[in-house]
Design a protein around this motif. Structure first.
Motif, short mmCIF file in Angstrom:
data_model
loop_
_atom_site.label_atom_id
_atom_site.label_comp_id
_atom_site.label_asym_id
_atom_site.label_seq_id
_atom_site.Cartn_x
_atom_site.Cartn_y
_atom_site.Cartn_z
N TYR A 10 16.94 17.20 47.56
CA TYR A 10 17.07 16.98 46.13
C TYR A 10 16.57 18.19 45.35
CZ TYR A 10 18.16 12.06 46.92
OH TYR A 10 18.75 10.90 47.31
N ALA A 13 12.34 17.98 39.85
CA ALA A 13 12.40 17.08 38.70
C ALA A 13 10.99 16.85 38.18
CB ALA A 13 13.04 15.75 39.09
N THR A 186 12.64 8.43 31.99
CA THR A 186 13.58 9.56 32.09
C THR A 186 14.09 9.97 30.71
OG1 THR A 186 14.28 8.82 34.30
CG2 THR A 186 15.72 10.38 33.14
N ARG A 196 15.60 17.37 35.02
CA ARG A 196 15.83 17.87 36.37
C ARG A 196 16.28 19.33 36.36
NH1 ARG A 196 18.43 13.23 40.08
NH2 ARG A 196 18.80 15.07 41.34
#
Length: 256
Positions: A10, A13, A186, A196
Motif C-alpha cells: 500500500y 497514508a 478520512t 494518502r
C-alpha cells in the motif's frame, strides 16, 4: 482516532504505518491491548512492531499563489480526471439494474449538482454537504469519498475556496453520526490537507502542470477500495472545474 497498519504493497497514508509483511490480518485479534512506546508498538502479549528504523512520511505540501493558479489549465485537468473516473466503478456513474443503487446514484448526482451550484453562486451550502455525508455504502460511502476528492484541492493553502473550510468542517461535525468512524476521520483529514500519498502525487502533478505518467497516477487512485478511488476522482475533477470557474481565463463556466 484510528491508527492503521498497512502492508508494504500500500501507499503511505496519514495515521498509518507500513510494515514489511504481505499479510497481517491473521496476526492480530480484536480487543488486543495496544501500547505506543518511543521505539515501537506493543500489541497484545507477544507482538512488537519495531519503529526504530522506520522513515517518517509527510503529506504533500503546496501553497498556491495567484500566479500559479492562473498558469494551470484547471479545466483540462478536470476533463482528464473526469474521463478516467467515468471508466471505473462508482455509484456516481452507476448503470446497472439494482434499484437500490439506482436511487443512491440519483441522490448523489442531485446533491452533487446542488453543491456545485451553491458554491458557484457563493450561497450557503452547509446543508448540501450534510446531505452528501454518509450517502452510499461500505466503510467509506460514495458521498464522503467525493467530498474527500473535492476537499484535497479546494482546501489547498492559497486556493480561493479555502475560505469555505469552516463550512465543510461544521457540516461534518453535525453529520458525523451519519457515517462510519473511518470515513469521518478520512474526510476531516482531507479537509485539513492530510491525505494518502497517491492523492498527493496527483495534486503535485496538477500544481506543476506535469502530465508525465498522469494515467498511471490516476489508475493508482482508482485502485483505492472497491469504488472509493473513482468517487474521489469525481470530486477532484469537480474541484478543478470549480477552480476554473473561479477565475481561469479559458474556463467553460456552464460546465458544472
Amino acid at each position: 482516532m484510528l491508527y492503521t497498519l498497512l502492508s508494504h504493497e500500500y501507499d503511505n497514508a496519514p495515521n498509518s504505518c507500513r510494515i514489511a509483511l504481505r499479510h497481517c490480518d491473521k496476526l492480530f485479534s480484536p480487543g488486543e491491548p495496544v501500547c505506543f512506546l518511543q521505539d515501537g508498538i506493543e500489541v497484545g502479549q507477544n507482538k512488537w512492531i519495531d519503529l526504530s528504523h522506520c522513515h517518517l512520511w509527510q503529506c504533500f505540501e503546496c501553497d498556491l499563489t495567484e500566479e500559479n493558479i492562473k498558469d494551470i489549465n484547471w479545466y483540462r485537468w478536470g476533463q482528464w480526471i473526469n474521463q478516467h473516473a467515468m471508466s471505473g466503478n462508482s455509484l456516481f456513474d452507476y448503470c446497472g439494474d439494482n434499484i437500490f443503487y439506482q436511487e443512491i446514484a440519483v441522490q448523489l448526482q442531485r446533491n452533487r449538482s446542488a453543491l456545485l451550484k451553491a458554491m458557484r453562486c457563493n450561497e450557503n451550502f452547509e446543508q448540501v454537504i450534510h446531505s452528501l455525508i454518509g450517502l452510499g455504502i461500505g466503510l467509506t460511502p460514495s458521498g464522503d469519498d467525493y467530498l474527500v476528492g473535492l476537499s484535497v484541492i479546494l482546501m489547498l493553502p492559497g486556493h480561493p475556496a479555502r475560505k469555505y473550510r469552516e463550512t465543510f468542517l461544521n457540516a461534518l461535525r453535525k453529520a458525523r453520526e451519519k457515517t462510519t468512524l473511518l470515513s469521518a476521520i478520512t474526510l476531516e483529514a482531507a479537509i485539513n490537507q492530510r491525505y494518502r500519498q497517491v492523492i498527493g502525487d496527483l495534486i503535485g502533478k496538477i500544481v506543476r502542470d506535469d502530465r508525465y505518467l498522469i494515467i498511471h497516477t490516476i489508475n493508482e487512485i482508482k485502485k483505492v477500495g472497491s469504488s472509493s478511488g473513482c468517487d474521489m476522482l469525481f470530486g477532484m475533477a469537480d474541484a478543478c472545474f470549480l477552480t476554473a470557474y473561479f477565475g481561469e481565463h479559458y474556463a467553460n463556466q456552464d460546465h458544472c
